[in-house]
Design an enzyme around this catalytic site. Sequence first.
Site, mmCIF file in Angstrom:
data_model
loop_
_atom_site.group_PDB
_atom_site.id
_atom_site.type_symbol
_atom_site.label_atom_id
_atom_site.label_comp_id
_atom_site.label_asym_id
_atom_site.label_seq_id
_atom_site.Cartn_x
_atom_site.Cartn_y
_atom_site.Cartn_z
ATOM 1 N N SER A 138 0.843 -1.191 0.000
ATOM 2 C CA SER A 138 0.000 0.000 0.000
ATOM 3 C C SER A 138 0.875 1.237 0.000
ATOM 4 O O SER A 138 1.984 1.235 0.552
ATOM 5 C CB SER A 138 -0.901 0.016 1.240
ATOM 6 O OG SER A 138 -1.597 1.251 1.353
ATOM 7 N N TYR A 148 -0.323 -0.318 10.749
ATOM 8 C CA TYR A 148 -0.687 -0.815 9.416
ATOM 9 C C TYR A 148 0.271 -0.261 8.370
ATOM 10 O O TYR A 148 0.776 -0.999 7.516
ATOM 11 C CB TYR A 148 -2.125 -0.420 9.082
ATOM 12 C CG TYR A 148 -2.560 -0.853 7.697
ATOM 13 C CD1 TYR A 148 -3.049 -2.133 7.472
ATOM 14 C CD2 TYR A 148 -2.467 0.019 6.611
ATOM 15 C CE1 TYR A 148 -3.439 -2.542 6.203
ATOM 16 C CE2 TYR A 148 -2.848 -0.375 5.336
ATOM 17 C CZ TYR A 148 -3.340 -1.653 5.140
ATOM 18 O OH TYR A 148 -3.706 -2.059 3.888
#
Length: 282
Positions: A138, A148
Amino acid sequence: MARALVTGSTSGLGLEFAWQLAGTCHDLVLVSRDEDRLRAVAEQIRDVHRVQVEVLPADLADRAQLEKVALRLTDPVDRIDLLVNNAGYGLRGGFLEIGVEDHEAQMDTLMRAVLVLSHAAARTMVQRRRGAILNVSSLAGYTTAGPYAASKSWVTVFTESLAMELQGTGVTATALLPGFVQTEFHERASMSMEGMPRITWLKAPYVVEQALKDTAKGAVLSIPSVKYRTAGEFSRIAPRPLVRALTSPDWYRRLQARSVQRSLRRASRRTLHAPWQREDGS
């Protein structure tokens, strides 16, 4: 016929990967925690495409179940030609608001599973001198938006390193770095994204199509769309104090505050009429 193993294959990008790969005549091994949903997806794909679909229920945060998937990647008969490490999920809340056990389970899925499955797949593929590994990372990995983001930063760097090690073996490694994609990801994490401008969103079919094209070309990084390639370069070269200021872990709270303010402004501009009122006010 080529065969692909896709983790997290019952929703979001993983489900789109499964459908597009089946559409290009790939047999599939689908991996997910939800066995009922997994079998339903497999049946739907079989009804549309003439491909073999194998289901492998597994929670990748569980080391014993992860080992089952790794073992499947080493099968010398029903060989895997493409591994798509897609499984992942977000957690709502700040680092200190979430129990450490939840953080550990998330990192086992986002990082340890990618490590173990990439290792098993790469070793087997190198022996055949053919194959590809696609790790879904990502652009969040270029930010400072909590655990994350840190996990996705690891996935990107790990994939780049693996790609260099695999040069000349006939096996490639690609990291997909999408931005915001219209999937169930944020809904599953109970995160409302109403404050995000529409232009920031990408559609899952486009992201997956570009990722598969880049993987076929042997690209190391796949960043769909010019706007996100530009944003990625900016995040990578921008001064870290600026990156921290723009992408600190409280970005979600700021997003929600903007959403509330926007709603209040819209409400203040409306002229509301009760259904029993006439236009002349009588």
